[in-house]
Design a protein around this motif. Sequence first.
Motif, PDB file in Angstrom:
ATOM      1  N   VAL A 122       1.069  -1.350   0.098  1.00 43.83           N
ATOM      2  CA  VAL A 122       0.085  -0.043   0.209  1.00 43.83           C
ATOM      3  C   VAL A 122       0.217   1.204  -0.295  1.00 43.83           C
ATOM      4  CG1 VAL A 122      -1.879   0.894   1.334  1.00 43.83           C
ATOM      5  CG2 VAL A 122      -1.754  -1.264   1.489  1.00 43.83           C
ATOM      6  N   ASN A 123       0.615   1.852  -0.947  1.00 44.83           N
ATOM      7  CA  ASN A 123       1.712   3.753  -0.914  1.00 44.83           C
ATOM      8  C   ASN A 123       3.244   3.282  -0.785  1.00 44.83           C
ATOM      9  OD1 ASN A 123      -0.809   5.343  -1.162  1.00 44.83           O
ATOM     10  ND2 ASN A 123      -0.411   5.270   0.419  1.00 44.83           N
ATOM     11  N   GLY A 124       3.523   2.099  -1.899  1.00 45.54           N
ATOM     12  CA  GLY A 124       5.236   1.623  -1.895  1.00 45.54           C
ATOM     13  C   GLY A 124       5.292   0.529  -0.602  1.00 45.54           C
ATOM     14  N   LYS A 125       4.293   0.642   0.507  1.00 43.17           N
ATOM     15  CA  LYS A 125       5.066  -0.338   2.034  1.00 43.17           C
ATOM     16  C   LYS A 125       4.259  -1.082   1.959  1.00 43.17           C
ATOM     17  CE  LYS A 125       4.880   0.635   6.892  1.00 43.17           C
ATOM     18  NZ  LYS A 125       4.240   1.319   7.939  1.00 43.17           N
ATOM     19  N   LYS A 126       5.380  -2.622   2.537  1.00 40.98           N
ATOM     20  CA  LYS A 126       4.942  -3.812   2.396  1.00 40.98           C
ATOM     21  C   LYS A 126       3.829  -3.830   3.382  1.00 40.98           C
ATOM     22  CE  LYS A 126       7.286  -7.214   1.664  1.00 40.98           C
ATOM     23  NZ  LYS A 126       8.949  -8.045   2.282  1.00 40.98           N
ATOM     24  N   MET A 127       2.677  -4.575   3.253  1.00 41.22           N
ATOM     25  CA  MET A 127       0.932  -4.397   5.048  1.00 41.22           C
ATOM     26  C   MET A 127       0.833  -5.678   4.760  1.00 41.22           C
ATOM     27  SD  MET A 127       1.108  -1.137   5.301  1.00 41.22           S
ATOM     28  CE  MET A 127       0.458  -1.428   6.531  1.00 41.22           C
ATOM     29  N   GLY A 128       1.188  -6.493   4.253  1.00 38.80           N
ATOM     30  CA  GLY A 128       0.605  -8.350   3.624  1.00 38.80           C
ATOM     31  C   GLY A 128       1.200  -8.795   2.921  1.00 38.80           C
ATOM     32  N   TYR A 129       0.560 -10.312   2.630  1.00 38.40           N
ATOM     33  CA  TYR A 129       0.842 -10.472   1.875  1.00 38.40           C
ATOM     34  C   TYR A 129      -1.094 -11.341   1.881  1.00 38.40           C
ATOM     35  CZ  TYR A 129       0.499 -13.985   6.276  1.00 38.40           C
ATOM     36  OH  TYR A 129      -0.291 -14.618   7.707  1.00 38.40           O
ATOM     37  N   GLU A 130      -0.851 -12.637   0.055  1.00 39.44           N
ATOM     38  CA  GLU A 130      -2.582 -12.641  -0.154  1.00 39.44           C
ATOM     39  C   GLU A 130      -1.944 -13.891  -1.111  1.00 39.44           C
ATOM     40  OE1 GLU A 130      -3.911 -10.547  -3.899  1.00 39.44           O
ATOM     41  OE2 GLU A 130      -3.349  -8.988  -2.327  1.00 39.44           O
ATOM     42  N   PHE A 131      -3.107 -14.628  -0.858  1.00 39.60           N
ATOM     43  CA  PHE A 131      -3.017 -16.306  -1.806  1.00 39.60           C
ATOM     44  C   PHE A 131      -4.460 -17.033  -2.093  1.00 39.60           C
ATOM     45  CE2 PHE A 131      -2.801 -17.249   2.755  1.00 39.60           C
ATOM     46  CZ  PHE A 131      -4.503 -18.317   3.262  1.00 39.60           C
ATOM     47  N   GLN A 132      -4.544 -17.394  -3.284  1.00 37.48           N
ATOM     48  CA  GLN A 132      -5.931 -17.988  -3.715  1.00 37.48           C
ATOM     49  C   GLN A 132      -5.744 -19.285  -3.220  1.00 37.48           C
ATOM     50  OE1 GLN A 132      -5.177 -17.074  -7.946  1.00 37.48           O
ATOM     51  NE2 GLN A 132      -5.850 -15.075  -7.781  1.00 37.48           N
ATOM     52  N   ILE A 133      -7.438 -18.951  -3.105  1.00 36.98           N
ATOM     53  CA  ILE A 133      -8.507 -20.806  -2.675  1.00 36.98           C
ATOM     54  C   ILE A 133      -9.481 -20.218  -3.394  1.00 36.98           C
ATOM     55  CG2 ILE A 133      -7.465 -20.293  -0.157  1.00 36.98           C
ATOM     56  CD1 ILE A 133     -10.061 -19.997   0.619  1.00 36.98           C
ATOM     57  N   ARG A 134      -9.281 -22.133  -3.620  1.00 38.39           N
ATOM     58  CA  ARG A 134     -10.703 -22.724  -4.684  1.00 38.39           C
ATOM     59  C   ARG A 134     -11.666 -23.518  -3.807  1.00 38.39           C
ATOM     60  NH1 ARG A 134      -8.786 -24.406 -10.378  1.00 38.39           N
ATOM     61  NH2 ARG A 134     -11.109 -24.583 -10.673  1.00 38.39           N
ATOM     62  N   LEU A 135     -12.317 -23.774  -4.093  1.00 42.69           N
ATOM     63  CA  LEU A 135     -13.782 -24.896  -3.791  1.00 42.69           C
ATOM     64  C   LEU A 135     -13.265 -26.300  -4.410  1.00 42.69           C
ATOM     65  CD1 LEU A 135     -17.155 -23.499  -3.187  1.00 42.69           C
ATOM     66  CD2 LEU A 135     -16.184 -24.755  -1.724  1.00 42.69           C
ATOM     67  N   SER A 136     -13.256 -27.830  -3.187  1.00 42.61           N
ATOM     68  CA  SER A 136     -12.424 -28.538  -3.943  1.00 42.61           C
ATOM     69  C   SER A 136     -13.755 -29.254  -4.021  1.00 42.61           C
ATOM     70  CB  SER A 136     -11.813 -29.414  -2.971  1.00 42.61           C
ATOM     71  OG  SER A 136     -11.590 -30.339  -3.804  1.00 42.61           O
ATOM     72  N   ASN A 137     -15.051 -28.527  -4.865  1.00 41.18           N
ATOM     73  CA  ASN A 137     -16.105 -29.425  -5.221  1.00 41.18           C
ATOM     74  C   ASN A 137     -16.450 -29.889  -6.400  1.00 41.18           C
ATOM     75  OD1 ASN A 137     -18.595 -30.634  -4.082  1.00 41.18           O
ATOM     76  ND2 ASN A 137     -19.289 -29.139  -3.436  1.00 41.18           N
ATOM     77  N   TYR A 138     -17.511 -29.939  -6.748  1.00 44.96           N
ATOM     78  CA  TYR A 138     -18.068 -30.111  -8.059  1.00 44.96           C
ATOM     79  C   TYR A 138     -19.019 -29.256  -8.481  1.00 44.96           C
ATOM     80  CZ  TYR A 138     -22.078 -32.789  -5.769  1.00 44.96           C
ATOM     81  OH  TYR A 138     -22.829 -32.767  -5.202  1.00 44.96           O
ATOM     82  N   ARG A 139     -20.135 -28.372  -7.071  1.00 46.48           N
ATOM     83  CA  ARG A 139     -20.132 -27.429  -7.161  1.00 46.48           C
ATOM     84  C   ARG A 139     -20.089 -26.080  -6.727  1.00 46.48           C
ATOM     85  NH1 ARG A 139     -26.206 -29.808  -6.053  1.00 46.48           N
ATOM     86  NH2 ARG A 139     -26.881 -27.532  -6.194  1.00 46.48           N
ATOM     87  N   GLY A 140     -20.811 -25.107  -6.809  1.00 49.00           N
ATOM     88  CA  GLY A 140     -20.101 -23.846  -5.910  1.00 49.00           C
ATOM     89  C   GLY A 140     -21.809 -23.653  -4.761  1.00 49.00           C
ATOM     90  N   HIS A 141     -21.226 -22.623  -4.003  1.00 50.31           N
ATOM     91  CA  HIS A 141     -22.097 -22.311  -2.730  1.00 50.31           C
ATOM     92  C   HIS A 141     -21.907 -21.108  -2.574  1.00 50.31           C
ATOM     93  CE1 HIS A 141     -22.550 -26.346  -0.872  1.00 50.31           C
ATOM     94  NE2 HIS A 141     -20.775 -26.839  -1.441  1.00 50.31           N
ATOM     95  N   TYR A 142     -22.961 -20.610  -2.288  1.00 53.16           N
ATOM     96  CA  TYR A 142     -23.076 -18.893  -1.648  1.00 53.16           C
ATOM     97  C   TYR A 142     -22.588 -18.746  -0.376  1.00 53.16           C
ATOM     98  CZ  TYR A 142     -26.985 -18.943  -4.340  1.00 53.16           C
ATOM     99  OH  TYR A 142     -28.135 -18.850  -5.610  1.00 53.16           O
TER     100      TYR A 142
END
Length: 146
Positions: free
Chosen positions: A23-43
């Motif tokens: 944020v504004n050139g300063k390291k503020m955290g980290y992130e990563f992506q996740i997925r559902l391990s299923n055959y259909r979505g969920h609310y």
Amino acid sequence: MPVTLKLDFVDAVCDGSLKNTYVNGKKMGYEFQIRLSNYRGHYLSCIHELAVSVDGKEIDSNDFTFTLNNKEFTVNQLPSLISEFWSVVEPATIKVYEPEGLEEGEHHIDLKLLLRIPYMPVPGNGEGLEYALLDSCGSKNLSVRD
């Protein structure tokens, strides 16, 4: 204890997705992506439990957010999100607030993600109706990238 189903269609933690955030050139955290391990979505309101640990340290639920459909939510907001749908083909992003982010190198990500399956009621213990749970947990070693 409700019935729990585990269907390993995809890895819950996405390869190559761990990166520091700035944020504004300063390291503020980290992130990563996740997925559902299923055959259909969920609310999102069906998320029964969501927890994240990095390198063996559990991240406080107040220190990360869940991002999907270009919207960012706190863990406490998830139970009320009855119209936000998570498709199985769309990854969600976990954003962790951690001043200084992560050091360069490999880190171990543990995801605990349990979802209520609203179309699979299980007779309760007399205190009410329970639903089967979908275990979409996962863990993976990822290298951080900037």
